[in-house]
Design a protein around this motif. Sequence first.
Motif, PDB file in Angstrom:
ATOM      1  N   LYS A 173     -89.563 -24.374  10.134  1.00  0.00           N
ATOM      2  CA  LYS A 173     -90.263 -24.103  11.396  1.00  0.00           C
ATOM      3  C   LYS A 173     -89.384 -23.368  12.336  1.00  0.00           C
ATOM      4  CE  LYS A 173     -92.810 -28.469  10.850  1.00  0.00           C
ATOM      5  NZ  LYS A 173     -93.090 -29.579  11.496  1.00  0.00           N
ATOM      6  N   HIS A 174     -90.066 -22.906  13.160  1.00  0.00           N
ATOM      7  CA  HIS A 174     -89.518 -21.885  14.274  1.00  0.00           C
ATOM      8  C   HIS A 174     -88.579 -20.751  13.800  1.00  0.00           C
ATOM      9  CE1 HIS A 174     -91.181 -25.179  16.789  1.00  0.00           C
ATOM     10  NE2 HIS A 174     -90.466 -26.090  16.112  1.00  0.00           N
TER      11      HIS A 174
ATOM     12  N   LYS B  25     -93.366 -20.091  10.102  1.00  0.00           N
ATOM     13  CA  LYS B  25     -92.868 -20.779   9.220  1.00  0.00           C
ATOM     14  C   LYS B  25     -92.591 -20.161   7.886  1.00  0.00           C
ATOM     15  CE  LYS B  25     -95.681 -25.153  10.266  1.00  0.00           C
ATOM     16  NZ  LYS B  25     -96.562 -26.069   9.443  1.00  0.00           N
TER      17      LYS B  25
ATOM     18  N   LYS C 225     -84.518 -21.823  13.305  1.00  0.00           N
ATOM     19  CA  LYS C 225     -83.762 -22.762  14.413  1.00  0.00           C
ATOM     20  C   LYS C 225     -82.847 -23.852  13.704  1.00  0.00           C
ATOM     21  CE  LYS C 225     -84.949 -24.722  18.808  1.00  0.00           C
ATOM     22  NZ  LYS C 225     -86.237 -25.106  19.512  1.00  0.00           N
TER      23      LYS C 225
ATOM     24  N   TYR D 225     -80.060 -20.864  17.148  1.00  0.00           N
ATOM     25  CA  TYR D 225     -80.403 -20.155  15.959  1.00  0.00           C
ATOM     26  C   TYR D 225     -79.115 -19.983  15.023  1.00  0.00           C
ATOM     27  CZ  TYR D 225     -85.166 -19.856  17.179  1.00  0.00           C
ATOM     28  OH  TYR D 225     -86.567 -20.179  17.632  1.00  0.00           O
TER      29      TYR D 225
ATOM     30  N   ASP E 263     -91.893 -17.328  15.904  1.00  0.00           N
ATOM     31  CA  ASP E 263     -92.191 -18.714  15.692  1.00  0.00           C
ATOM     32  C   ASP E 263     -93.004 -18.763  14.653  1.00  0.00           C
ATOM     33  OD1 ASP E 263     -91.703 -21.514  16.094  1.00  0.00           O
ATOM     34  OD2 ASP E 263     -93.487 -21.578  17.812  1.00  0.00           O
TER      35      ASP E 263
END
Length: 186
Positions: free
Chosen positions: A142-143, A133, A159, A32, A131
């Motif tokens: 995403k993530h 969006k 991420k 991250y 997790d």
Amino acid sequence: MKKRIVGAATLSLLLALPMTSQAATLTSGKEYVPSKAYKYSVYEISRKKAVGLTCKGPVQQRTCMVTNTKKNDGGYITSYKNKKYDMGIAYSDGLIIPTYTFPLKENVTVHAVEPDFIGTMKYTYKVLELDTKKTVGKKTYKHVIKIKNEDGGYTFIAKNHGVILFTHKVKGKQKTMYKISNYVKR
């Protein structure tokens, strides 16, 4: 008869599993931090305009420096070491976001104590999602980790991109303190 009993026992076990599942947990923040593979365009409230950043260095101390000004205009350091994730102003002790400690667990409130300039700082944050969006600027990420800070503001950490949005709650409204408005491959 024996097959029916085993089949019924297996079915009841499978039906019971979702009821006993744990809250989602993210054990590491290593993925991250901002990627070295992108150039970022960011807005930060003290600059009042977008600046370009390029990142280098190890995950433990990823440095993202301002690239589109005539002088060395600073930048940011995202750090992930000893299970602690934070982001601050380069070449200073100033943090932009609170320090978040991994593992992070969804829907858990954390009461943290960290050393600071004059002793210790106490603060609270709640991990809302691990997790999801999030669209910020021109990109949908995403993530994404979504965290609510004690002042009512939010931190969104994506991420491979790091902090994509950080807000404070001011007079009942969310005020953007930092955001990535765009990024492109280097």
